[in-house]
Structures are given as C-alpha cells and as structure tokens.
Motif scaffolding. Sequence first.
Motif, PDB file in Angstrom:
ATOM      1  N   MET A  14     -24.422   6.968  -1.603  1.00 44.81           N
ATOM      2  CA  MET A  14     -25.365   5.923  -1.990  1.00 44.81           C
ATOM      3  C   MET A  14     -26.024   5.348  -0.743  1.00 44.81           C
ATOM      4  N   THR A  15     -27.338   5.288  -0.745  1.00 47.12           N
ATOM      5  CA  THR A  15     -28.102   4.759   0.376  1.00 47.12           C
ATOM      6  C   THR A  15     -28.370   3.278   0.170  1.00 47.12           C
ATOM      7  N   GLU A  16     -28.212   2.489   1.234  1.00 50.47           N
ATOM      8  CA  GLU A  16     -28.521   1.062   1.203  1.00 50.47           C
ATOM      9  C   GLU A  16     -29.991   0.888   1.590  1.00 50.47           C
ATOM     10  N   ILE A  17     -30.801   0.400   0.655  1.00 44.93           N
ATOM     11  CA  ILE A  17     -32.229   0.279   0.882  1.00 44.93           C
ATOM     12  C   ILE A  17     -32.654  -1.176   0.720  1.00 44.93           C
ATOM     13  N   VAL A  18     -33.435  -1.678   1.665  1.00 43.11           N
ATOM     14  CA  VAL A  18     -34.007  -3.013   1.563  1.00 43.11           C
ATOM     15  C   VAL A  18     -35.509  -2.868   1.362  1.00 43.11           C
ATOM     16  N   VAL A  19     -36.009  -3.470   0.308  1.00 43.19           N
ATOM     17  CA  VAL A  19     -37.446  -3.487   0.026  1.00 43.19           C
ATOM     18  C   VAL A  19     -37.969  -4.886   0.362  1.00 43.19           C
ATOM     19  N   ILE A  20     -38.964  -4.961   1.232  1.00 40.99           N
ATOM     20  CA  ILE A  20     -39.567  -6.240   1.597  1.00 40.99           C
ATOM     21  C   ILE A  20     -40.793  -6.446   0.724  1.00 40.99           C
ATOM     22  N   GLY A  21     -40.721  -7.447  -0.151  1.00 42.87           N
ATOM     23  CA  GLY A  21     -41.841  -7.760  -1.033  1.00 42.87           C
ATOM     24  C   GLY A  21     -41.466  -7.617  -2.490  1.00 42.87           C
ATOM     25  N   ALA A  22     -41.559  -8.729  -3.238  1.00 45.40           N
ATOM     26  CA  ALA A  22     -41.227  -8.725  -4.666  1.00 45.40           C
ATOM     27  C   ALA A  22     -42.475  -8.826  -5.516  1.00 45.40           C
ATOM     28  N   GLY A  23     -43.570  -8.188  -5.060  1.00 41.70           N
ATOM     29  CA  GLY A  23     -44.733  -7.995  -5.903  1.00 41.70           C
ATOM     30  C   GLY A  23     -44.578  -6.705  -6.685  1.00 41.70           C
ATOM     31  N   ILE A  24     -45.661  -6.255  -7.307  1.00 39.35           N
ATOM     32  CA  ILE A  24     -45.528  -5.120  -8.213  1.00 39.35           C
ATOM     33  C   ILE A  24     -45.208  -3.822  -7.479  1.00 39.35           C
ATOM     34  N   VAL A  25     -45.727  -3.620  -6.269  1.00 38.54           N
ATOM     35  CA  VAL A  25     -45.415  -2.390  -5.545  1.00 38.54           C
ATOM     36  C   VAL A  25     -43.941  -2.390  -5.131  1.00 38.54           C
ATOM     37  N   GLY A  26     -43.461  -3.511  -4.607  1.00 40.45           N
ATOM     38  CA  GLY A  26     -42.041  -3.597  -4.269  1.00 40.45           C
ATOM     39  C   GLY A  26     -41.156  -3.437  -5.491  1.00 40.45           C
ATOM     40  N   ALA A  27     -41.576  -4.016  -6.619  1.00 42.74           N
ATOM     41  CA  ALA A  27     -40.799  -3.891  -7.855  1.00 42.74           C
ATOM     42  C   ALA A  27     -40.728  -2.445  -8.320  1.00 42.74           C
ATOM     43  N   ARG A  71     -30.738   0.366  16.386  1.00 46.74           N
ATOM     44  CA  ARG A  71     -29.631   1.017  17.062  1.00 46.74           C
ATOM     45  C   ARG A  71     -30.122   2.391  17.496  1.00 46.74           C
ATOM     46  N   ARG A  72     -30.143   2.591  18.803  1.00 49.68           N
ATOM     47  CA  ARG A  72     -30.638   3.865  19.369  1.00 49.68           C
ATOM     48  C   ARG A  72     -32.016   4.211  18.786  1.00 49.68           C
ATOM     49  N   ASP A  73     -32.927   3.240  18.882  1.00 51.91           N
ATOM     50  CA  ASP A  73     -34.327   3.411  18.483  1.00 51.91           C
ATOM     51  C   ASP A  73     -34.516   3.691  16.991  1.00 51.91           C
ATOM     52  N   ARG A  74     -33.534   3.360  16.194  1.00 54.11           N
ATOM     53  CA  ARG A  74     -33.666   3.475  14.740  1.00 54.11           C
ATOM     54  C   ARG A  74     -33.514   2.096  14.117  1.00 54.11           C
ATOM     55  N   LEU A  75     -34.305   1.810  13.088  1.00 55.50           N
ATOM     56  CA  LEU A  75     -34.191   0.563  12.350  1.00 55.50           C
ATOM     57  C   LEU A  75     -32.981   0.652  11.428  1.00 55.50           C
ATOM     58  N   VAL A  76     -32.038  -0.251  11.605  1.00 54.19           N
ATOM     59  CA  VAL A  76     -30.800  -0.210  10.814  1.00 54.19           C
ATOM     60  C   VAL A  76     -30.570  -1.504  10.047  1.00 54.19           C
ATOM     61  N   GLY A  77     -31.552  -2.376  10.046  1.00 54.65           N
ATOM     62  CA  GLY A  77     -31.404  -3.622   9.306  1.00 54.65           C
ATOM     63  C   GLY A  77     -32.477  -4.613   9.682  1.00 54.65           C
ATOM     64  N   LEU A  78     -32.343  -5.810   9.123  1.00 52.28           N
ATOM     65  CA  LEU A  78     -33.334  -6.854   9.336  1.00 52.28           C
ATOM     66  C   LEU A  78     -32.656  -8.159   9.711  1.00 52.28           C
ATOM     67  N   ARG A  79     -33.293  -8.885  10.629  1.00 47.04           N
ATOM     68  CA  ARG A  79     -32.920 -10.268  10.890  1.00 47.04           C
ATOM     69  C   ARG A  79     -33.735 -11.145   9.947  1.00 47.04           C
ATOM     70  N   SER A 116     -34.064 -15.149   7.637  1.00 38.27           N
ATOM     71  CA  SER A 116     -33.756 -16.577   7.634  1.00 38.27           C
ATOM     72  C   SER A 116     -32.397 -16.868   7.010  1.00 38.27           C
ATOM     73  N   GLN A 117     -31.801 -15.869   6.344  1.00 37.63           N
ATOM     74  CA  GLN A 117     -30.478 -16.045   5.751  1.00 37.63           C
ATOM     75  C   GLN A 117     -29.454 -15.091   6.351  1.00 37.63           C
ATOM     76  N   GLY A 118     -29.700 -14.701   7.602  1.00 37.34           N
ATOM     77  CA  GLY A 118     -28.751 -13.853   8.309  1.00 37.34           C
ATOM     78  C   GLY A 118     -29.190 -12.408   8.374  1.00 37.34           C
ATOM     79  N   ASP A 119     -28.402 -11.609   9.067  1.00 39.93           N
ATOM     80  CA  ASP A 119     -28.702 -10.187   9.234  1.00 39.93           C
ATOM     81  C   ASP A 119     -28.358  -9.412   7.965  1.00 39.93           C
ATOM     82  N   ILE A 120     -29.223  -8.443   7.647  1.00 35.13           N
ATOM     83  CA  ILE A 120     -29.011  -7.597   6.477  1.00 35.13           C
ATOM     84  C   ILE A 120     -29.072  -6.144   6.925  1.00 35.13           C
ATOM     85  N   PRO A 121     -27.983  -5.393   6.816  1.00 34.11           N
ATOM     86  CA  PRO A 121     -27.997  -3.984   7.224  1.00 34.11           C
ATOM     87  C   PRO A 121     -28.735  -3.135   6.200  1.00 34.11           C
TER      88      PRO A 121
END
Length: 396
Positions: free
Chosen positions: A1-14, A183-191, A193-198
């Motif tokens: 299972m891949t952990e995916i973060v989608v930024i944006g809760a508009g229709i494209v993100g949905a 981490r080693r030039d790869r995006l592995v999460g986001l900083r 306002s509610q903390g770090d999210i991997p």
Amino acid sequence: MTEIVVIGAGIVGAACARTLSRLGHRVRILDRGPAMTGTSASCEGNLLVSDKGPGAELDLALAANAGWPAIVAELADELGPAFPAVEFEKKGGLVVATTEAGAQPLIDFAAEQRAAGVDAQVVSDRQARELEPDLTPDFTAAVYYPQDCQVQPVAVGEALLASARRHGAEIRTGVEVLGGIRRRDRLVGLRTSQGDIPADAVVLAAGPWSGEVSDRIGAPVAVRPRRGMVLVTTRMPHRIFHKVYDGDYVGATQSADAALQTSSVVESTAAGTVLIGSSREQVGFDPSIRVDVLREIARKAVTLFPFLSSVPVMRAYGGFRPYLDDHLPLIGADPRLPGLWHASGHEGAGIGLSVITAQLLAADLFGGPAPLDPTPFRPTGRPLVAPDLVVNGGAA
C-alpha cells in the motif's frame, strides 16, 4: 500500500483521491480551507467540448466527456438515493455569431472540430430558434453541440470526496503546506501547519494556488490565477435550455492576454436561476467584484437573450481559474523532484477534466494503462517546468 498525500480538496483533488483510494492505496487530502470552497465552488460546472479546437486538450475533453455518464452512475449506485444529486444534464450547447464578420469563422471552426471527432452541427435560423425560442433574431450563424453537458460542481465534488472516504481516504482541512521534506533529493513528505506528514507520493492539485504551493515545496510551476465573474438571476421558469454563448468565448478561453476579456455565456440551472458570464483577467488573487465588468457581462448577455433585460439579478460571484500559458493541464511526475506529481492548470475546464486527470495520474504513478496518450500533459519538456527551477528547500 502506497501512502499518498493529495494537496487540494477541490474537484481535481477529490477525483485523484477517489481513483487512488479505489486502487487500494492510503490517501490523505490536505487543504488549508474547507473542501470545495475554492475554484470548484466558483464556476458553472461545465463539461464542454464545444470551446476547444483540435489538439491535445480537445482529445482529453472528448475522452472525459464520453466517460461522465458512467461516473455519474457509479456515484449514484455507490452513495445511494440519500446523497444529493449531482445534477448531471446532457443539455447541449449552442454557439452563435452576432456579427457578419463572426459568422464564417464560427462555421469554419465547427468544420475543424468535426474533423477531430466533435459533433458540431451548423443549424439554420429556424433550427436555432427551435432550440432556443427566446434567442435574439439578430444572429448570423449558429452551431449546435449535443455533447456539451453540465453538473452541479460542488455536488459532484462532494460526491467524489464521499466515495474516496468510503474507500479509506482521509480528508484534513485547515492544514497549510509550508514546505517539502526531502531525503536524498526525493520528496518524502510535507511540512505543514499541523506537523510533518510523510508520503511515498505527493500529488499537487491545488488549482490556482498550485504555483504558490509548488514554490514552497521547492519545485515551482508557472500556474497563475485568472479571475472570472458570474451573475446569477432570481429563479424563474426555464426559458434557456442549453449552454448558449457567443463565438468570442472560444477566443477568450485560448487567449494569453492578461487584460480583461469578456464574452457572453448564458445557461439555466436545475434550480431555475440563470448563470451569466464570463470574464477573464490576470490580476493575481485580487477578489474584488467590479461593477464595470458585471455591466459588460450583462450587456453582452442581453444581446443574446433580450428578455434578460427585465430579469432581476440576485447575486454575483467571482473565482480564480488555474491558468498556464500553453493552455494544457499539467498532469504527471515532476522531472526535477522524484516523489512529486502534478494535477493542475486546467483553467476553466477542471470540472469536466477532473476524473480523466485522475485516471492519467494513476497510470503515471503505477504504470497502468492510460485512457489516452499522456505525453502532451506531462511536466517533462514543458517550458512551465524549467529544469533550473528547483529550489533547495525542505528538510533532509
């Protein structure tokens, strides 16, 4: 299972969250505001092919258009009758020229579209008046587009989010993205306002705010806001039966001019109101509602439908379209920053292209079959994603 973060809760993100969660992945959607309150709440819900000339965007729109009836049926079956209807309507579009100079270009444009697979029917004066009895008699040409459809944009967006939740997606609002974690030039999460999210993958689907958020992540893209305004009449018996607009609208959608442009776009809603647009201008995120722009929109609408001169307007609203100079959405992996994917830049077509964008994105993420050639929409090779625009931001 891949952990995916989608930024944006508009229709494209949905749509992306729904598609990815249905594939069995863990999906989190982040938005700094409430869901469906940005661009998706400030538009008319159009699913159009009539406003696009031959090329990659029209190919994408045709494929999307063909898939919408099945999507609507899936959502209705999955969510049940208690969930609000998405108001999908195959209402068709009617495009008219109101000057002698505009008649032949409209007819020629329709011929080019027919060659590319669009059902574009040049209709006689009598046929146009049968389609729209209250249309001005002073038009010089008309083309009917039976493939054009409409939905209630917030309703369908909320349905996509509800479906994503049913498949395990988590929606977190009030969360602002502050930067990327590398981490080693790869995006592995986001900083945030509610903390770090991997994350194993980050999908940037923040509409007109994608440029700003991409800067923070460290891989900027040239998505800019393009403001538009709409008038809404009071409710009345239906007297407009299709999406009706003048031929100037096509030119406005494809223009790169930052200055104000207006054209007449008129259509009824299921609730009985009439939506009247449209305007386009690049003024940053200035939310001002300008009376002079509304006056020009109203004047052009009355040119198409004279009876509207006596219909009360109950409100006006504005919004921001996610604009890119080459007028193609940005869909796929960022070539500069592994772990980052884009789903943005749809300008005024994001409602109609939302689900097929999600399908293209899923194919790019996991290597499955794509609904059509994704090459024109990928970030790779686009001047909007310059290789030297990688910022040394984020955390190690």
